[in-house]
Design a protein around this motif. Sequence first.
Motif, PDB file in Angstrom:
ATOM      1  N   GLY A 159     -17.845 -15.802  23.127  1.00  0.00           N
ATOM      2  CA  GLY A 159     -19.097 -15.101  22.883  1.00  0.00           C
ATOM      3  C   GLY A 159     -19.718 -14.678  24.201  1.00  0.00           C
ATOM      4  N   TYR A 344     -27.864  -1.345  17.143  1.00  0.00           N
ATOM      5  CA  TYR A 344     -28.025  -2.530  17.977  1.00  0.00           C
ATOM      6  C   TYR A 344     -27.804  -3.818  17.161  1.00  0.00           C
ATOM      7  CZ  TYR A 344     -29.951  -0.077  22.100  1.00  0.00           C
ATOM      8  OH  TYR A 344     -30.120   0.711  23.223  1.00  0.00           O
ATOM      9  N   LEU A 345     -28.239  -3.821  15.903  1.00  0.00           N
ATOM     10  CA  LEU A 345     -28.030  -4.988  15.044  1.00  0.00           C
ATOM     11  C   LEU A 345     -26.533  -5.248  14.837  1.00  0.00           C
ATOM     12  CD1 LEU A 345     -30.752  -4.539  12.254  1.00  0.00           C
ATOM     13  CD2 LEU A 345     -30.651  -6.346  13.982  1.00  0.00           C
ATOM     14  N   ASP A 346     -25.775  -4.184  14.608  1.00  0.00           N
ATOM     15  CA  ASP A 346     -24.327  -4.314  14.455  1.00  0.00           C
ATOM     16  C   ASP A 346     -23.680  -4.825  15.745  1.00  0.00           C
ATOM     17  OD1 ASP A 346     -24.394  -3.448  11.845  1.00  0.00           O
ATOM     18  OD2 ASP A 346     -23.947  -1.359  12.325  1.00  0.00           O
ATOM     19  N   VAL A 348     -24.981  -6.882  17.995  1.00  0.00           N
ATOM     20  CA  VAL A 348     -25.216  -8.322  18.120  1.00  0.00           C
ATOM     21  C   VAL A 348     -24.228  -9.108  17.262  1.00  0.00           C
ATOM     22  CG1 VAL A 348     -26.864 -10.188  17.703  1.00  0.00           C
ATOM     23  CG2 VAL A 348     -27.643  -8.046  18.728  1.00  0.00           C
ATOM     24  N   LYS A 349     -23.960  -8.627  16.068  1.00  0.00           N
ATOM     25  CA  LYS A 349     -23.004  -9.302  15.176  1.00  0.00           C
ATOM     26  C   LYS A 349     -21.617  -9.360  15.796  1.00  0.00           C
ATOM     27  CE  LYS A 349     -25.418  -7.892  10.942  1.00  0.00           C
ATOM     28  NZ  LYS A 349     -25.348  -7.051   9.716  1.00  0.00           N
ATOM     29  N   LYS A 350     -21.215  -8.285  16.445  1.00  0.00           N
ATOM     30  CA  LYS A 350     -19.883  -8.227  17.055  1.00  0.00           C
ATOM     31  C   LYS A 350     -19.742  -9.189  18.234  1.00  0.00           C
ATOM     32  CE  LYS A 350     -18.209  -3.574  15.931  1.00  0.00           C
ATOM     33  NZ  LYS A 350     -16.816  -3.946  15.617  1.00  0.00           N
ATOM     34  N   GLY A 352     -20.644 -12.234  18.620  1.00  0.00           N
ATOM     35  CA  GLY A 352     -20.394 -13.649  18.343  1.00  0.00           C
ATOM     36  C   GLY A 352     -21.650 -14.490  18.469  1.00  0.00           C
ATOM     37  N   GLY A 353     -21.476 -15.785  18.342  1.00  0.00           N
ATOM     38  CA  GLY A 353     -22.617 -16.690  18.329  1.00  0.00           C
ATOM     39  C   GLY A 353     -23.100 -17.116  19.702  1.00  0.00           C
ATOM     40  N   LYS A 354     -24.022 -18.058  19.683  1.00  0.00           N
ATOM     41  CA  LYS A 354     -24.610 -18.567  20.909  1.00  0.00           C
ATOM     42  C   LYS A 354     -23.721 -19.637  21.537  1.00  0.00           C
ATOM     43  CE  LYS A 354     -29.386 -17.867  19.290  1.00  0.00           C
ATOM     44  NZ  LYS A 354     -30.690 -18.548  19.023  1.00  0.00           N
TER      45      LYS A 354
END
Length: 373
Positions: A159, A344-346, A348-350, A352-354
């Motif tokens: 990520g 931009y929302l898409d 962030v999804k790509k 990965g996580g924190k």
Amino acid sequence: MKYYIIAGEASGDLHGSNLMKALYKEDANADIRFWGGDLMESVGGTLVSHYKERAFMGFFEVIMNLSKVLGFIKFCKKDIAQFKPDVLILIDNSGFNLRVAKWAKEQGFKTNYYISPQVWASRASRVKDIKRDIDTMFVILPFEKEFYEKYDYKVTFVGHPLIDGIAGRKQVEEVAFRKEYDLTDKPIIALLPGSRKQEITKMLSVMLSLIDDFSDYQFVIAGAPSQDFSFYQSIIGNRKVSFISNKTYDLLSVSYAALVGSGTATLETALFNVPQVVCYKGGNISYQIAKRIITLKFISLVNLIMDREVVKELIQNDFNEKNLKIELTKILDDTYREKLFLEYLDLVKKLGGKGASEKVAKQIVSDLKKEVN
């Protein structure tokens, strides 16, 4: 255990500092020696060399300073040999780090790489050297894992560390921020021309040329920590523009739009949900060389990750006052902005996580403990 970390530039310093915090959590007795910057130094350990000493941009500029670069590499090898780390951790900065990695592997040191060299952008032949010299590679972009798989090299996707860096920062109180830096209540257009003198010189004057055409907005320069205000002042002249040094994230958090130099800043701007125009103009010789070896469709991380044009890129000759005015006008339009926010929302999804830094630190320490046991 003993860790030797090599990072270059402001972004490497940021990611290096977060990795060091995570390493200290995993290994309370960690002995860390590093090449980095102020952020890494604030965490602890021993600073060997500051990245400001090695800030060269572009092929031509590196060649002109080749003797200095080679001198740093020689000193680095000597320092590693004396320190005898349990693991060498290289962060981005491929021109320097891959040379050190080759030597380190030959000397028997364990080599880890965090934030892959951009071999997917140019000179993919370097993958052969990476497979030979790097024991473990941690990648932060989703398409990098697929890229390396084509070369039968297994890497670990952790990520993007920017997600943690931005999410974990202290929130800015906008009214107080504007008052502190004597800003008006007009919407802010942030100017991020880069961190190196060469790129700032090439791009800032063009960005500033729009001030009179957008009088309903205020322009604010995000000053790089590696440059003094006197340098910016020589470009600003008598123009009415605000300047805030080493507060880029705070500035982006209250900005309405931004003009951004290519690189990590394009992704940072997107993660702050700020509409942007991506700008790039380099030295002519360096640009001509780069154009012939870089195979990418885009230069911004936003577009590369999404694999399509999400933000407009103005490159080299296309980066001029006329085109910049047209594109800035677009990102100030409400309808255009709404579509961009969904993109931009898409993005962030790509990503990965924190927890990128924590994932890297845990695996590094776990691998070392296995070797000891």
